[in-house]
Write a protein that holds these residues in place. Structure first.
Motif, PDB file in Angstrom:
ATOM      1  N   VAL A  72       0.849  -1.194   0.000  1.00 11.30           N
ATOM      2  CA  VAL A  72       0.000   0.000   0.000  1.00 11.30           C
ATOM      3  C   VAL A  72       0.883   1.242   0.000  1.00 11.30           C
ATOM      4  CG1 VAL A  72      -1.667   1.342   1.344  1.00 11.30           C
ATOM      5  CG2 VAL A  72      -1.928  -1.136   1.134  1.00 11.30           C
ATOM      6  N   TYR A  73       0.595   2.160  -0.910  1.00 13.03           N
ATOM      7  CA  TYR A  73       1.347   3.406  -1.006  1.00 13.03           C
ATOM      8  C   TYR A  73       1.020   4.287   0.196  1.00 13.03           C
ATOM      9  CZ  TYR A  73       2.464   8.163  -2.570  1.00 13.03           C
ATOM     10  OH  TYR A  73       2.927   9.449  -2.665  1.00 13.03           O
ATOM     11  N   LEU A  74       2.048   4.820   0.849  1.00 18.52           N
ATOM     12  CA  LEU A  74       1.863   5.622   2.060  1.00 18.52           C
ATOM     13  C   LEU A  74       2.183   7.102   1.865  1.00 18.52           C
ATOM     14  CD1 LEU A  74       3.463   3.159   4.652  1.00 18.52           C
ATOM     15  CD2 LEU A  74       1.040   3.433   4.077  1.00 18.52           C
ATOM     16  N   GLY A  75       3.095   7.415   0.958  1.00 15.89           N
ATOM     17  CA  GLY A  75       3.465   8.806   0.736  1.00 15.89           C
ATOM     18  C   GLY A  75       4.765   8.901  -0.021  1.00 15.89           C
ATOM     19  N   SER A  76       5.247  10.116  -0.200  1.00 16.74           N
ATOM     20  CA  SER A  76       6.487  10.310  -0.946  1.00 16.74           C
ATOM     21  C   SER A  76       7.278  11.470  -0.376  1.00 16.74           C
ATOM     22  CB  SER A  76       6.201  10.564  -2.430  1.00 16.74           C
ATOM     23  OG  SER A  76       5.476  11.771  -2.591  1.00 16.74           O
ATOM     24  N   GLN A 127       0.199  16.644   3.679  1.00 15.88           N
ATOM     25  CA  GLN A 127       0.379  16.522   5.121  1.00 15.88           C
ATOM     26  C   GLN A 127       1.627  15.714   5.423  1.00 15.88           C
ATOM     27  OE1 GLN A 127      -1.659  18.021   7.484  1.00 15.88           O
ATOM     28  NE2 GLN A 127      -2.605  18.989   5.700  1.00 15.88           N
ATOM     29  N   THR A 128       2.434  16.196   6.369  1.00 15.72           N
ATOM     30  CA  THR A 128       3.638  15.470   6.773  1.00 15.72           C
ATOM     31  C   THR A 128       3.251  14.215   7.532  1.00 15.72           C
ATOM     32  OG1 THR A 128       4.832  17.575   6.946  1.00 15.72           O
ATOM     33  CG2 THR A 128       5.823  15.662   8.006  1.00 15.72           C
ATOM     34  N   ILE A 129       3.869  13.105   7.185  1.00 17.21           N
ATOM     35  CA  ILE A 129       3.582  11.835   7.844  1.00 17.21           C
ATOM     36  C   ILE A 129       4.423  11.748   9.120  1.00 17.21           C
ATOM     37  CG2 ILE A 129       3.617   9.324   7.593  1.00 17.21           C
ATOM     38  CD1 ILE A 129       3.516   9.759   4.557  1.00 17.21           C
ATOM     39  N   THR A 130       3.769  11.469  10.240  1.00 17.62           N
ATOM     40  CA  THR A 130       4.485  11.369  11.504  1.00 17.62           C
ATOM     41  C   THR A 130       5.098   9.977  11.656  1.00 17.62           C
ATOM     42  OG1 THR A 130       2.598  10.580  12.809  1.00 17.62           O
ATOM     43  CG2 THR A 130       2.816  12.958  12.514  1.00 17.62           C
ATOM     44  N   ALA A 131       6.148   9.917  12.467  1.00 15.49           N
ATOM     45  CA  ALA A 131       6.776   8.618  12.734  1.00 15.49           C
ATOM     46  C   ALA A 131       5.816   7.689  13.457  1.00 15.49           C
ATOM     47  CB  ALA A 131       8.046   8.827  13.547  1.00 15.49           C
ATOM     48  N   GLN A 132       4.962   8.260  14.289  1.00 15.84           N
ATOM     49  CA  GLN A 132       4.019   7.441  15.039  1.00 15.84           C
ATOM     50  C   GLN A 132       3.071   6.682  14.111  1.00 15.84           C
ATOM     51  OE1 GLN A 132       4.047   6.817  18.291  1.00 15.84           O
ATOM     52  NE2 GLN A 132       2.353   5.390  17.982  1.00 15.84           N
ATOM     53  N   GLU A 133       2.697   7.311  12.994  1.00 15.86           N
ATOM     54  CA  GLU A 133       1.809   6.655  12.028  1.00 15.86           C
ATOM     55  C   GLU A 133       2.466   5.439  11.379  1.00 15.86           C
ATOM     56  OE1 GLU A 133      -0.498   9.492   9.403  1.00 15.86           O
ATOM     57  OE2 GLU A 133       0.959  10.890  10.276  1.00 15.86           O
ATOM     58  N   LEU A 134       3.791   5.402  11.379  1.00 17.65           N
ATOM     59  CA  LEU A 134       4.520   4.356  10.660  1.00 17.65           C
ATOM     60  C   LEU A 134       5.064   3.272  11.580  1.00 17.65           C
ATOM     61  CD1 LEU A 134       6.520   6.711   8.259  1.00 17.65           C
ATOM     62  CD2 LEU A 134       4.372   5.507   7.781  1.00 17.65           C
ATOM     63  N   ARG A 135       4.875   3.420  12.868  1.00 14.47           N
ATOM     64  CA  ARG A 135       5.430   2.443  13.791  1.00 14.47           C
ATOM     65  C   ARG A 135       4.649   1.126  13.739  1.00 14.47           C
ATOM     66  NH1 ARG A 135       6.802   7.224  17.169  1.00 14.47           N
ATOM     67  NH2 ARG A 135       9.078   7.273  17.165  1.00 14.47           N
ATOM     68  N   ASN A 136       5.335   0.059  14.135  1.00 11.60           N
ATOM     69  CA  ASN A 136       4.742  -1.288  14.198  1.00 11.60           C
ATOM     70  C   ASN A 136       4.327  -1.810  12.828  1.00 11.60           C
ATOM     71  OD1 ASN A 136       4.948  -1.289  17.086  1.00 11.60           O
ATOM     72  ND2 ASN A 136       3.095  -0.011  17.150  1.00 11.60           N
ATOM     73  N   ARG A 137       5.101  -1.455  11.811  1.00 15.23           N
ATOM     74  CA  ARG A 137       4.859  -1.997  10.475  1.00 15.23           C
ATOM     75  C   ARG A 137       6.173  -2.020   9.700  1.00 15.23           C
ATOM     76  NH1 ARG A 137       0.745   2.495   8.245  1.00 15.23           N
ATOM     77  NH2 ARG A 137       0.320   0.870   6.701  1.00 15.23           N
ATOM     78  N   GLU A 138       6.282  -2.957   8.762  1.00 12.70           N
ATOM     79  CA  GLU A 138       7.435  -3.025   7.885  1.00 12.70           C
ATOM     80  C   GLU A 138       7.219  -2.071   6.707  1.00 12.70           C
ATOM     81  OE1 GLU A 138      10.422  -5.471   7.895  1.00 12.70           O
ATOM     82  OE2 GLU A 138       9.860  -4.844   9.929  1.00 12.70           O
ATOM     83  N   LEU A 139       8.281  -1.345   6.355  1.00 14.36           N
ATOM     84  CA  LEU A 139       8.199  -0.337   5.301  1.00 14.36           C
ATOM     85  C   LEU A 139       9.262  -0.611   4.246  1.00 14.36           C
ATOM     86  CD1 LEU A 139       8.013   2.747   7.706  1.00 14.36           C
ATOM     87  CD2 LEU A 139       6.064   1.638   6.592  1.00 14.36           C
ATOM     88  N   ARG A 140       9.082  -0.015   3.090  1.00 11.99           N
ATOM     89  CA  ARG A 140      10.109  -0.039   2.055  1.00 11.99           C
ATOM     90  C   ARG A 140       9.981   1.226   1.224  1.00 11.99           C
ATOM     91  NH1 ARG A 140       8.423  -1.085  -3.074  1.00 11.99           N
ATOM     92  NH2 ARG A 140       6.324  -1.956  -3.351  1.00 11.99           N
ATOM     93  N   VAL A 141      11.056   1.602   0.531  1.00  9.61           N
ATOM     94  CA  VAL A 141      11.034   2.778  -0.333  1.00  9.61           C
ATOM     95  C   VAL A 141      11.456   2.398  -1.746  1.00  9.61           C
ATOM     96  CG1 VAL A 141      11.461   4.469   1.489  1.00  9.61           C
ATOM     97  CG2 VAL A 141      13.402   3.419   0.310  1.00  9.61           C
ATOM     98  N   GLU A 142      10.938   3.145  -2.686  1.00 11.58           N
ATOM     99  CA  GLU A 142      11.390   3.083  -4.072  1.00 11.58           C
ATOM    100  C   GLU A 142      11.950   4.451  -4.432  1.00 11.58           C
ATOM    101  OE1 GLU A 142       8.261   1.865  -6.667  1.00 11.58           O
ATOM    102  OE2 GLU A 142       8.016  -0.113  -5.728  1.00 11.58           O
ATOM    103  N   VAL A 143      13.151   4.471  -4.995  1.00 11.95           N
ATOM    104  CA  VAL A 143      13.783   5.714  -5.433  1.00 11.95           C
ATOM    105  C   VAL A 143      13.512   5.866  -6.922  1.00 11.95           C
ATOM    106  CG1 VAL A 143      15.915   7.039  -5.555  1.00 11.95           C
ATOM    107  CG2 VAL A 143      15.546   5.446  -3.653  1.00 11.95           C
TER     108      VAL A 143
END
Length: 325
Positions: free
Chosen positions: A234-238, A262-278
């Motif tokens: 799921v796309y979360l932001g950029s 809107q700036t994404i807070t670190a709290q919104e991203l906790r307790n999940r695995e993330l990845r980035v695409e450049v």
């Protein structure tokens, strides 16, 4: 006509600009008609009319006096006030006392309830005082060093008020709620304080990045990072990084991840695995520079940069790298 004057007692004197009550004792056989106040021998104000009472054997009443604010004419220090009481026939009596007028700073601070990703903040303080004023900032009762000394201009420059912008470094403070207390001290060591509460919120941001390869030989690179949930895609932001204009160069963009402005807070991203695409942006079709490994925001380590595909160096971090006002 006999007149006695009693001024309010105080160890420090009377705060300039405040309303005080002057006690007047009069012995006179005619009805009193007016009361006039002189400051240092000069007419200053017409006081409220004395009450219509029998003063033939003596009477006592209080007259309200709006004391002057200190300025270039009335300075801080000892002054003589004279109250003249008169009747309808022009008979007058007077009494004098010395009063010490002093000023105290009036201070207020304007700050938002929450600062998201902001580590450097320009706080606006409103100050009023006849003399110069220096500001001290405390966070949670600890003195906070500012990047330079802030001081108001003395005299009419802060009458009725002046505005000071002070840059505070909030980066060392822990995430969460904090109390900011501002103490204003004038040239006579009189002080006043005010306080406000603010919530400091961390964000995920791009701290360092370097790419390699000839992705756009005809113009500068246009790069951004897309953030996804690693488990669901799921796309979360950029995070746009316009600073990156060429390969084989290390950049420090401090770019926040955002979605819908809107700036994404670190709290919104906790307790999940993330990845980035450049991504390298292209008018016809975007190019994938690199697909990053899974991570979580609480295990990021700036001393171990990521490296993948054509991304030779990437540091993601949580904190508050932004400036705000």
């Amino acid at each position: 006509m006999r007149v006695d004057l009693i001024v309010p007692e105080s160890d420090n004197g009377i705060v300039a600009g405040r309303r005080v009550g002057l006690t007047v004792r009069v012995t006179h056989y005619e009805t009193l008609a007016y009361a006039t106040l002189y400051l240092d021998g000069e007419w200053f104000d017409e006081l409220p009319a004395p009450p219509d009472v029998d003063c033939s054997t003596g009477c006592e009443f209080e007259l309200g006096w709006q004391t002057p604010r200190l300025d270039e004419i009335v300075d801080e220090g000892s002054h003589q006030i004279t109250v003249v009481i008169g009747d309808a026939f022009g008979y007058e009596g007077q009494a004098s006392e010395r009063v010490y007028l002093y000023d105290v700073p009036r201070v207020s601070v304007d700050a938002p309830d929450e600062l998201v990703g902001v580590g450097w903040y320009d706080v606006e303080t409103t100050v009023s005082d006849a003399s110069g004023v220096e500001l001290q900032f405390f966070v949670d009762n600890e003195l906070l060093e500012t990047d330079r000394s802030y001081r108001s201009n003395p005299g009419p420059g802060c009458q009725p008020s002046c505005y000071l912008l002070t840059r505070l470094d909030l980066r060392p403070l822990a995430e969460g709620a904090h109390e900011i207390n501002v103490i204003a001290v004038d040239d006579f060591d009189h002080s006043a304080n005010t306080s406000t509460s603010v919530i400091l919120t961390d964000i995920l941001y791009v701290s360092e990045i370097m790419v390699q390869g000839d992705w756009d030989p005809f113009s500068n690179l246009e790069v951004h990072l897309d953030l996804y949930d690693a488990a669901t895609d799921v796309y979360l932001g950029s995070a746009p990084v316009p600073e990156v204009v060429m390969s084989e160069a290390l950049y420090y963009p401090d770019a926040a991840f955002m979605r819908d402005s809107q700036t994404i807070t670190a709290q919104e991203l906790r307790n999940r695995e993330l990845r980035v695409e450049v991504i390298e942006e292209d008018p016809f079709a975007d190019d994938l520079i690199g697909l990053g490994p899974a991570f979580d925001v609480d295990s990021l380590d700036a001393t171990e940069p990521m490296a993948f595909d054509s991304v030779s160096h990437l540091v993601l971090a949580t904190g508050r790298p932004l400036s705000g006002d």
